[in-house]
Design an enzyme around this catalytic site. Structure first.
Site, short mmCIF file in Angstrom:
data_model
loop_
_atom_site.label_atom_id
_atom_site.label_comp_id
_atom_site.label_asym_id
_atom_site.label_seq_id
_atom_site.Cartn_x
_atom_site.Cartn_y
_atom_site.Cartn_z
N LYS A 1 6.00 -0.04 -7.41
CA LYS A 1 4.87 0.22 -8.32
C LYS A 1 5.30 -0.11 -9.76
O LYS A 1 5.44 -1.28 -10.06
CB LYS A 1 4.38 1.63 -8.08
CG LYS A 1 3.64 1.58 -6.74
CD LYS A 1 3.25 2.82 -6.10
CE LYS A 1 2.57 2.43 -4.78
NZ LYS A 1 2.71 3.42 -3.75
N SER B 1 -2.15 9.60 -5.07
CA SER B 1 -2.41 8.17 -5.21
C SER B 1 -3.89 7.80 -5.23
O SER B 1 -4.24 6.75 -5.75
CB SER B 1 -1.68 7.40 -4.11
OG SER B 1 -2.00 7.92 -2.84
N HIS C 1 4.02 7.20 -7.83
CA HIS C 1 3.17 6.82 -8.97
C HIS C 1 3.61 7.52 -10.26
O HIS C 1 2.89 7.48 -11.26
CB HIS C 1 1.71 7.16 -8.68
CG HIS C 1 1.12 6.32 -7.60
ND1 HIS C 1 0.66 5.04 -7.80
CD2 HIS C 1 0.96 6.57 -6.27
CE1 HIS C 1 0.22 4.54 -6.66
NE2 HIS C 1 0.39 5.45 -5.72
C1 LIG Z 1 2.89 3.40 -2.32
C2 LIG Z 1 3.29 4.74 -1.91
C3 LIG Z 1 4.33 4.92 -1.01
C4 LIG Z 1 4.97 3.78 -0.26
O1 LIG Z 1 5.74 3.00 -1.07
P1 LIG Z 1 6.05 1.46 -0.67
O2 LIG Z 1 7.30 1.18 -1.40
O3 LIG Z 1 4.89 0.66 -1.10
O4 LIG Z 1 6.24 1.44 0.82
C5 LIG Z 1 4.73 6.21 -0.74
N1 LIG Z 1 4.13 7.27 -1.33
C6 LIG Z 1 3.12 7.13 -2.20
C7 LIG Z 1 2.51 8.33 -2.83
C8 LIG Z 1 2.66 5.86 -2.51
O5 LIG Z 1 1.63 5.71 -3.34
#
Ligand SMILES: *Cc1c(COP(=O)(O)O)cnc(C)c1O
Length: 383
Positions: free
Chosen positions: A236, A177, A205
């Site tokens: 996302k 990320s 992602h």
């Molecule tokens: C954003 C993210 C999460 C958490 O997801 P949410 O639904 O926002 O709680 C978990 N793992 C990764 C790699 C992320 O980028």
């Protein structure tokens, strides 16, 4: 409680103090903050679905039909048809047998790792895995072993040392990320089979981003031997909120029975499920929005390469520009923001010390004009 103010002052002095910005508009490539419109390069709304007319309408209709809340834990009386429809849709989209939806991706990671492992087990993680994975590992009480970022020799060294544990689980982000590179999953699978370890990927992602149809890392590598556990988020590219775990039917049944971050929380609202289903339908019907996202990515990458900036090994719509020092990173971010371009500095503990960076995320809704503005600002302020 004087320590609170002392600690906050400490953060301020180190350039690590965090502050909100308040959006007065919807999420999108142009957002309103105060009286000004900013071009936004920080959002994870990769496909512009957070504000898509069809997605919004579907959600509104679902609210009319089901109300706003699910009223209880899924195992009490908060299990609604929309949640099951979403799970069926996601399992199909990911090509997996079964799926379970959580209120957030964070809770999915926290829950699945801590449910599958105990003090007799070991969890093996990439050094740059997301915080929610690390927190899940801590909660599990399993021994935590860390391998160097995407380094298969380092992973094999670790695997050789952990043969005596009851269960071995390797966990990796698909797309990292903060660095924007992609895990070498086929190589991880080979090592996992050799050393009898389970594999879990975090497709946060990658869902809606990787692969021709946006199905994630398995589609990207066209993998026959698939990870045992696929985690993803709806927050996302899907544009709403919620996390999920895909895998075998027995994995999902086990989680329904044992996973505390699933059992002891209220079921996600049916309207959110409906909007996520609508987003998945859009991705299935118009995979060209994914192509648009990648066109933008290649376009910006090429221009940045010409400027000789340190973008690490990014090969996705997440593009870091590493500046190193925390305070300098914030200064540069502020200067870029003065030009009404929203780009934020990422500092420790989100990234390792000395690797503070600007983190650009592109979306399919950015135009070449938006991207040109960004390049101009970067060129004049950084280089
Ligand atoms: C954003 C993210 C999460 C958490 O997801 P949410 O639904 O926002 O709680 C978990 N793992 C990764 C790699 C992320 O980028």
């Amino acid at each position: 409680m004087e320590f609170l103010n002392e600690e906050l002052k400490n953060l301020e002095e180190k350039g690590l103090y965090r502050k909100f910005k308040t959006l007065l508009s919807s999420q999108g490539v142009e957002v309103k903050i105060g009286d000004e419109i900013f071009i936004n390069f920080c959002s994870n709304d990769y496909l512009g679905l957070a504000n898509h007319p069809y997605v919004k309408l579907t959600m509104i209709n679902a609210i009319e039909k089901y109300g706003v809340g699910s009223g209880a834990s899924r195992l009490i009386c908060g299990n609604m048809r929309e949640q099951e429809r979403l799970e069926e849709k996601l399992a199909k989209f990911k090509g997996e047998e079964s799926c379970l939806v959580f209120p957030t991706g964070y809770m999915a990671n926290l829950g699945v790792i801590s449910t599958l492992l105990d003090a007799e087990d070991v969890v093996i993680i990439d050094r740059l895995n997301h915080a929610s994975i690390i927190d899940g590992c801590k909660l599990s009480k399993a021994k935590i072993m860390v391998y160097s970022h995407v380094d298969m020799n380092s992973l094999e060294d670790v695997l050789k040392k952990v043969k005596n544990f009851r269960r071995r689980l390797i966990v990796t982000d698909s797309v990292f990320s903060m660095d924007g590179d992609i895990a070498p999953l086929p190589d991880i699978m080979k090592l996992a089979r050799k050393y009898h370890a389970m594999v879990m990927v975090d497709d946060a992602h990658a869902t809606g981003v990787l692969g021709k149809n946006g199905r994630g890392i398995v589609e990207y590598y066209n993998m026959k031997d698939k990870p045992d556990i696929i985690m993803g988020t709806l927050s996302k590219a899907i544009g709403s909120l919620g996390g999920f775990i895909c895998g075998s039917k027995s994995l999902i049944e086990y989680l329904k029975n044992k996973c505390r971050s699933f059992i002891y929380t209220t079921g996600i609202p049916p309207s959110l499920c409906a909007s996520s289903i609508a987003s998945l339908e859009i991705i299935e019907k118009n995979p060209e929005i994914i192509r648009k996202l990648w066109d933008n990515t290649y376009y910006l990458k090429e221009k940045l390469n010409n400027l000789n900036l340190n973008t690490l090994s990014s090969n996705t719509p997440i593009i870091p520009i590493v500046l190193g020092d925390e305070k300098k990173t914030i200064e540069v971010a502020n200067k870029i923001q003065e030009r009404k371009i929203l780009l934020i500095g990422i500092r420790p503990p989100t990234v390792p010390k000395g690797t503070s960076r600007l983190r650009i995320t592109l979306t399919s809704n950015h135009t070449k004009i938006h991207i040109e503005e960004l390049i101009k600002a970067i060129e004049e302020i950084i280089t």
